[in-house]
Design a protein around this motif. Structure first.
Motif, short mmCIF file in Angstrom:
data_model
loop_
_atom_site.label_atom_id
_atom_site.label_comp_id
_atom_site.label_asym_id
_atom_site.label_seq_id
_atom_site.Cartn_x
_atom_site.Cartn_y
_atom_site.Cartn_z
N LEU A 36 -1.72 3.71 22.72
CA LEU A 36 -2.09 3.06 23.98
C LEU A 36 -0.89 2.39 24.66
O LEU A 36 -0.81 2.34 25.88
CB LEU A 36 -3.16 2.00 23.74
CG LEU A 36 -4.56 2.53 23.45
CD1 LEU A 36 -5.45 1.40 22.93
CD2 LEU A 36 -5.16 3.17 24.68
N ILE A 39 -0.93 -3.50 25.33
CA ILE A 39 -2.30 -3.87 25.67
C ILE A 39 -2.27 -5.13 26.52
O ILE A 39 -1.67 -6.13 26.13
CB ILE A 39 -3.16 -4.00 24.42
CG1 ILE A 39 -3.30 -2.61 23.77
CG2 ILE A 39 -4.52 -4.61 24.74
CD1 ILE A 39 -3.92 -2.59 22.42
N PHE A 41 -5.33 -6.22 28.32
CA PHE A 41 -6.66 -6.83 28.48
C PHE A 41 -7.63 -6.20 27.49
O PHE A 41 -7.59 -4.98 27.27
CB PHE A 41 -7.16 -6.59 29.91
CG PHE A 41 -8.43 -7.30 30.25
CD1 PHE A 41 -8.48 -8.69 30.37
CD2 PHE A 41 -9.61 -6.59 30.44
CE1 PHE A 41 -9.66 -9.34 30.68
CE2 PHE A 41 -10.80 -7.23 30.76
CZ PHE A 41 -10.82 -8.62 30.87
N GLU A 43 -11.79 -6.24 26.77
CA GLU A 43 -13.13 -6.67 27.22
C GLU A 43 -14.14 -6.26 26.18
O GLU A 43 -14.22 -5.08 25.81
CB GLU A 43 -13.46 -6.01 28.57
CG GLU A 43 -14.79 -6.47 29.13
CD GLU A 43 -15.03 -5.91 30.52
OE1 GLU A 43 -14.96 -4.68 30.69
OE2 GLU A 43 -15.28 -6.72 31.42
N THR A 59 -13.84 -2.36 25.85
CA THR A 59 -12.72 -1.53 26.29
C THR A 59 -11.41 -2.25 26.03
O THR A 59 -11.36 -3.48 25.98
CB THR A 59 -12.80 -1.19 27.80
OG1 THR A 59 -12.86 -2.41 28.53
CG2 THR A 59 -14.01 -0.35 28.13
N GLU A 61 -7.58 -2.27 27.67
CA GLU A 61 -6.77 -1.83 28.80
C GLU A 61 -5.30 -1.99 28.45
O GLU A 61 -4.85 -3.07 28.06
CB GLU A 61 -7.11 -2.67 30.03
CG GLU A 61 -6.43 -2.19 31.28
CD GLU A 61 -6.88 -2.99 32.51
OE1 GLU A 61 -6.05 -3.12 33.42
OE2 GLU A 61 -8.04 -3.47 32.54
N LYS A 64 -0.87 1.86 30.63
CA LYS A 64 -1.03 3.25 31.07
C LYS A 64 -2.48 3.71 31.22
O LYS A 64 -2.74 4.65 31.95
CB LYS A 64 -0.37 4.20 30.06
CG LYS A 64 1.10 3.95 29.82
CD LYS A 64 1.67 4.99 28.87
CE LYS A 64 1.42 4.59 27.42
NZ LYS A 64 2.15 5.40 26.46
N THR A 65 -3.41 3.09 30.50
CA THR A 65 -4.75 3.66 30.41
C THR A 65 -5.79 2.61 29.99
O THR A 65 -5.43 1.52 29.57
CB THR A 65 -4.76 4.84 29.41
OG1 THR A 65 -6.02 5.49 29.45
CG2 THR A 65 -4.49 4.37 28.00
N VAL A 66 -7.06 2.99 30.10
CA VAL A 66 -8.17 2.18 29.58
C VAL A 66 -8.90 3.04 28.56
O VAL A 66 -9.14 4.22 28.79
CB VAL A 66 -9.14 1.76 30.71
CG1 VAL A 66 -10.33 1.02 30.13
CG2 VAL A 66 -8.43 0.90 31.73
N SER A 67 -9.23 2.45 27.42
CA SER A 67 -9.88 3.19 26.35
C SER A 67 -11.13 2.46 25.88
O SER A 67 -11.12 1.24 25.72
CB SER A 67 -8.89 3.34 25.19
OG SER A 67 -9.44 4.11 24.16
N ASP A 68 -12.22 3.22 25.69
CA ASP A 68 -13.45 2.64 25.17
C ASP A 68 -13.33 2.35 23.69
O ASP A 68 -12.60 3.03 22.96
CB ASP A 68 -14.63 3.60 25.39
CG ASP A 68 -15.08 3.66 26.84
OD1 ASP A 68 -14.86 2.68 27.58
OD2 ASP A 68 -15.65 4.69 27.23
#
Length: 126
Positions: A36, A39, A41, A43, A59, A61, A64-68
């Protein structure tokens, strides 16, 4: 890269630790945080949220990206890592320690047996 032998893992790169008191701690793996990047953020669903295996419980954040985040087993969130609100970088710095995400009340202990061992997880990311 660290893959502690005492933890269980998912193919979605979450780890889970049975705390031995009917609860478990969940976070993301060292491999996942490395993929990732920084990091910024985290949530998470609120305390008291119930979910089934593979449901999304939050999630992460990164720049580069947001991941579940996916639940490795059925359970109810009993504690959130509130440090992550102000210090999401703890997930990068210490994914298996201060960077943990949630503690859950385990609904079905037998589901832990279906998760990957450290050796099996190592094969997944190889």
């Amino acid at each position: 890269m660290s893959i502690p032998a005492e933890l269980k893992y998912t193919r979605e790169h979450e780890w889970i630790k049975d705390n031995g008191d009917g609860t478990a701690t969940i976070g993301i793996t060292d491999f996942a945080q490395g993929e990732l990047g920084d990091i910024v953020f985290v949530e998470l669903e609120p305390e008291g949220s119930e979910f089934s295996k593979d449901d999304t419980f939050g999630t992460v954040e990164a720049v580069k990206t947001v991941s579940d985040l996916y639940a490795p087993i059925d359970g109810e969130i009993v504690e959130l890592n509130e440090k992550l609100e102000d210090e999401p970088e703890l997930v990068n710095e210490d994914p298996y320690g201060d960077g943990w995400m949630v503690k859950i009340k385990i609904a079905d202990n037998s589901q832990l047996d279906d998760l990957l061992s450290a050796e099996e997880y190592e094969e997944v990311i190889a």
